[in-house]
Design an enzyme around this catalytic site. Sequence first.
Site, PDB file in Angstrom:
ATOM      1  N   VAL A   1       7.305   4.281   8.888  1.00 48.55           N
ATOM      2  CA  VAL A   1       7.301   5.631   8.320  1.00 48.55           C
ATOM      3  C   VAL A   1       5.892   6.188   8.098  1.00 48.55           C
ATOM      4  O   VAL A   1       5.634   7.362   8.306  1.00 48.55           O
ATOM      5  CB  VAL A   1       8.053   5.619   6.962  1.00 48.55           C
ATOM      6  CG1 VAL A   1       7.806   6.899   6.180  1.00 48.55           C
ATOM      7  CG2 VAL A   1       9.543   5.419   7.181  1.00 48.55           C
ATOM      8  N   GLY A   2       4.954   5.341   7.687  1.00 46.06           N
ATOM      9  CA  GLY A   2       3.713   5.822   7.065  1.00 46.06           C
ATOM     10  C   GLY A   2       2.740   6.550   7.971  1.00 46.06           C
ATOM     11  O   GLY A   2       1.916   7.307   7.474  1.00 46.06           O
ATOM     12  N   GLU A   3       2.790   6.330   9.264  1.00 39.17           N
ATOM     13  CA  GLU A   3       1.727   6.866  10.116  1.00 39.17           C
ATOM     14  C   GLU A   3       2.074   8.173  10.823  1.00 39.17           C
ATOM     15  O   GLU A   3       1.244   9.057  10.962  1.00 39.17           O
ATOM     16  CB  GLU A   3       1.300   5.791  11.127  1.00 39.17           C
ATOM     17  CG  GLU A   3       0.612   4.632  10.408  1.00 39.17           C
ATOM     18  CD  GLU A   3       0.268   3.476  11.313  1.00 39.17           C
ATOM     19  OE1 GLU A   3       1.199   2.751  11.696  1.00 39.17           O
ATOM     20  OE2 GLU A   3      -0.907   3.294  11.633  1.00 39.17           O
TER      21      GLU A   3
ATOM     22  N   ILE B   1       0.821  -1.216   0.000  1.00 34.68           N
ATOM     23  CA  ILE B   1       0.000   0.000   0.000  1.00 34.68           C
ATOM     24  C   ILE B   1       0.850   1.259   0.000  1.00 34.68           C
ATOM     25  O   ILE B   1       0.326   2.347  -0.137  1.00 34.68           O
ATOM     26  CB  ILE B   1      -0.987   0.054   1.184  1.00 34.68           C
ATOM     27  CG1 ILE B   1      -0.262   0.008   2.525  1.00 34.68           C
ATOM     28  CG2 ILE B   1      -2.005  -1.060   1.086  1.00 34.68           C
ATOM     29  CD1 ILE B   1      -1.197   0.200   3.717  1.00 34.68           C
ATOM     30  N   GLY B   2       2.154   1.116   0.149  1.00 32.64           N
ATOM     31  CA  GLY B   2       2.947   2.350   0.215  1.00 32.64           C
ATOM     32  C   GLY B   2       4.294   2.229  -0.462  1.00 32.64           C
ATOM     33  O   GLY B   2       5.227   2.934  -0.116  1.00 32.64           O
ATOM     34  N   GLY B   3       4.393   1.327  -1.425  1.00 33.26           N
ATOM     35  CA  GLY B   3       5.683   1.155  -2.107  1.00 33.26           C
ATOM     36  C   GLY B   3       6.542   0.074  -1.484  1.00 33.26           C
ATOM     37  O   GLY B   3       7.748   0.019  -1.721  1.00 33.26           O
ATOM     38  N   SER B   4       5.917  -0.815  -0.687  1.00 30.44           N
ATOM     39  CA  SER B   4       6.717  -1.804   0.043  1.00 30.44           C
ATOM     40  C   SER B   4       7.343  -2.839  -0.885  1.00 30.44           C
ATOM     41  O   SER B   4       8.410  -3.380  -0.583  1.00 30.44           O
ATOM     42  CB  SER B   4       5.874  -2.499   1.116  1.00 30.44           C
ATOM     43  OG  SER B   4       4.780  -3.171   0.552  1.00 30.44           O
TER      44      SER B   4
ATOM     45  N   ALA C   1      15.858   0.397   9.605  1.00 30.89           N
ATOM     46  CA  ALA C   1      14.575   1.042   9.282  1.00 30.89           C
ATOM     47  C   ALA C   1      13.632   1.117  10.489  1.00 30.89           C
ATOM     48  O   ALA C   1      13.599   0.225  11.332  1.00 30.89           O
ATOM     49  CB  ALA C   1      13.888   0.299   8.140  1.00 30.89           C
ATOM     50  N   LYS C   2      12.877   2.196  10.525  1.00 31.17           N
ATOM     51  CA  LYS C   2      11.735   2.325  11.431  1.00 31.17           C
ATOM     52  C   LYS C   2      10.493   2.513  10.553  1.00 31.17           C
ATOM     53  O   LYS C   2      10.614   2.868   9.380  1.00 31.17           O
ATOM     54  CB  LYS C   2      11.899   3.556  12.328  1.00 31.17           C
ATOM     55  CG  LYS C   2      13.088   3.472  13.291  1.00 31.17           C
ATOM     56  CD  LYS C   2      13.310   4.778  14.046  1.00 31.17           C
ATOM     57  CE  LYS C   2      14.524   4.654  14.971  1.00 31.17           C
ATOM     58  NZ  LYS C   2      14.913   5.948  15.557  1.00 31.17           N
TER      59      LYS C   2
END
Lengths: 290, 759
Positions: free
Chosen positions: B718-720, B488-491, B715-716
Amino acid sequence: MSQIAYLAPTSADEAAAALIKGGATARVLSGGTDLLVQLRAGRLAPGLIVDVKRVPGAIGIRQEDGGFVIGASTPGMTIGEHAALEKAWPGVVEAVMLIGSTQIQGRASIAGNLCNASPAADSAPALIAARATCVIVGPSGRREAPVEAIGIAPGRTSLAKGEFVLEIRLPPRAARSADAYLRSIPRTEMDIAVVGAGVNLTLDADGVIADARVALGAVGPTVALAPDAGAAIIGTRLDEAALARLDDAARSACQPISDKRGTVDFRTKIAGVLARRAAAIAYGRARGRA
Amino acid sequence: MSEVMDRPQTLNLKVVGTRPIRPDGADKVTGKATFGADFSMPGMLVGKIKRSPHAHARIVSIDTKKALALAGVKAVITAADFPDLASEEYEAGESAANLRDLALNCMARGKVLYDGHAVAAVAATSSSIADAALALITVTYDVLPHVIDVEAAMEAGAPVLHAHLFTEGLETKPDRPSNIAKRNELMRGDLEAGFAQAEVTVEGRYTTAAVHQGYIEPHACVAAFAPDGQCQVWSSSQGQFMVRTYCAKILGLEASNIRVTPTEIGGGFGGKTTVYLEPLALALSRQSGAPVKMVMTREEVFRATGPTSGAVIEVKLGAKRDGAITAARVVLKYQAGAFPGSPVGAGSMTALACYDVPNFSVTGFDVVTNSPKVAAYRAPGAPISAFGVESAMDDLARELGMDPIALRRKNAVRDGVKAAYGPTFRNIGYLETLEAIADHPHYKAPLGPNQGRGVAVGFWFNVGGESTAAVQVGEDGSAVVVTGNPDIGGSRASMAMMAAEVLGLPIEKVRPIVADTASIGFSMLTGGSRTTFATGMAVTQAAQKIVVDLKRRAAQIWDVPVEQVDWINGAAVCLDAAKADKGDLTLAALAAQSARTGGPIGAQVSLTAQGAGPGFGAHICDVEVDPETGHVTILRYTAAQDVGRAIHPAYVEGQIQGGVAQGIGWALNEEYVFDSEGRMENAGFLDYRVPVASDLPMIEPIIVEVANPRHPFGAKGVGEVPIVPPLAAVANAVRAAIGVRMTDLPLSPPKIRAVIDAR
């Protein structure tokens, strides 16, 4: 299941006959950007759709007797790209260019905008201020009526059975004349006017307003001329006092409702604001032509 | 696996941190991608739903006989076609649900609880026959008084939605049912003493309207129920395993008999972490014996799915003159919609997460109302509580005469500080994020008349959880990465990049796919900003396993000990100087010989990822307010965020910009409008106003990278985070521009004009 018949007549007579024959459930299709949406939403169930775009005169823009004749089904984009029309009637063109969105304007027409009879129709205030008329054709021939005579209530027009709007006529332009249209929406585009204001004026050689017409949208059951608002600035150079009188007169002309798009109080105040601002733009344009 | 990295790799990266074209990009920009509504089957029927026109009513009777008799109608279902489930909590992270409520939300039983609540469904051979069948279903209602406003629903005399609902979390068990499903409380220190120490206090009461996620793609699915009981579902959701589980529970089927294939998804934002259509489509398919397709209209999406809570937020802050906060009291009242489960818990936990406050209490109320059951929406609950707290922080800064960033720095949480919600923070990048906006030229840029600048910060936990990934190497030395997480976000891009990095392949040689429930192991849904972290960890470990295996194969071919083989730039390199003439063995070369070294090359990893790094964002917003029309123009927006490590920086920036855009919509114009009967008045994008492109300036993202040691590349999530600060950032900017604190969202033109007239 319900059936929809579709006709695309090539003459006004044929179109009028089809509309008569289609009866109460016949609908005129011009750009279709209101009709098809209402059909899909289940608000309309037409038995017959008469596409009038092939009727001669329905599409195209021509200059005639010093004025302009706009085929009533001409798409907004064609109107927006007409340099001479835009130069003479910048307010009318900017109003048309506010209908819907870029994509919608590939189809949307002035005829549809007027005959949908929404009090918020963007083209209507500018056209009424411009003294535009509609050429209406129907079973009893051809007649001409001012734009303000088309819408008589939300969703209702004065057109008789079998009639449709074929052309929009803009009168010859006097020197030192210009117009402007502004609307208020919560966003910046793709919306319906919460208030609309069209102002058309002509200056004398000294820069004094000799003629002015102000029309307001979305502040009453129909788009309407506000004669007192126009009168408030005639004889002035649109100084502060004149603008204040215009603001007052525009607000006095409002009979809005409160709904999900705006309150009575907000609409009334904004009508005054937009009338002032549109007048200032039109005045600036007219002076630029002096 | 000793070879698995024990600290994040941040140096010498060749793929991670670059900006390749997304693997699914060509399909999407050419319109070829198959979204939920694009999938079709031969002989498929059209399924449609009959919905309640009432906000609250008892269903007296439903007569479906005429609909069933209509030619072309193949199935008609009501709640009678589903098992009457017992109340049972199903724990699944952000998608936790009560199964009975979930079933009742899909199909009303006995009572309708909101305008748009499903009461029956039909399957027919055409869309128009289905419409006609819906009209032939007669539902007799006994209309009940309704309540939508959250505080009205909490009152003693309010219409009660659920006779079995007694408030949880009270000291004494209540003796009568209530719309307050739950009261939760977080406390620390001595609140009274804290306020007694305060030299300055500020207080505010804020409200937000219910808003919808506004994904472009309406819910859609196809379901096929075979005579042997095997079912297939194709649907657009944030988790195919979630769809499988929920369908099995709601229909009383074995999960193993349901295979769910995820289609491309046109936006979810949390709103597709539940089911609406799939169980109905399966039931219709079971009854008709044919595949059934269901696609919602936009009106149905607004009336019956999604939104997040409208809420009331009360905040009181006390501080010393130097800015040190001594006490904070927060009360949160969130609409849950028709069934319990508002995000007030997360709203409570995040409310003070950015601040080190010695004495506080946060009280949350989860309140059922006659409106659609809320669904997760990007950092569920956090933007709402942050709107209140960050508005109050802005007032506190003004009261103290202190720079708003300095006030936040003064009270900032940092490593070693125990978070308001419990755990101790480690490796957080909050201070760095504050510095990034403080140092940005935007913060010092001059402002004109009627313009104002606002600052706000935000927090989100980010989660890990269960994920599976498989990496398969092809005979030509390319790789396929298989996961169970809808993109949903480029994963997909970031999954392919992490695998490419480990394998030493160019990104073009790695193809990521999202598989159905029968083709990959279990993965929790895409949500909680977990996929790049948790599934990315599984992908990385699977690729690392392959590298270990490849080194073994090379050692076998070279006949050297495996310690003498290294993996460099996508090839095995022999470290034994005596055999250096052998040259390198590339992945393609090893793949070509795989039959002789142990067979096909591939690895699968299933894990429960822990140690998701919490995320912080700090935003600056400039607005101009037209004092005559009340119109707010967003002039400039800068958003800094600690992302740990940006795997694909362009998609990280896109996430930040997207979150901000949604937050601005929430702040300025979006709201559910109900009439006096409780019917939604603006169930469409004309009058439910998400921002259009021309409403927004370029939103400038600043990526801050404080690596998360628990992720292979740091990585952490990011989307929210980026949707948390904007509500207050906009409101604080409007406060600066007009000199009046606006406390009720949305800040629509009529409200602003009225406030300006009254100032």
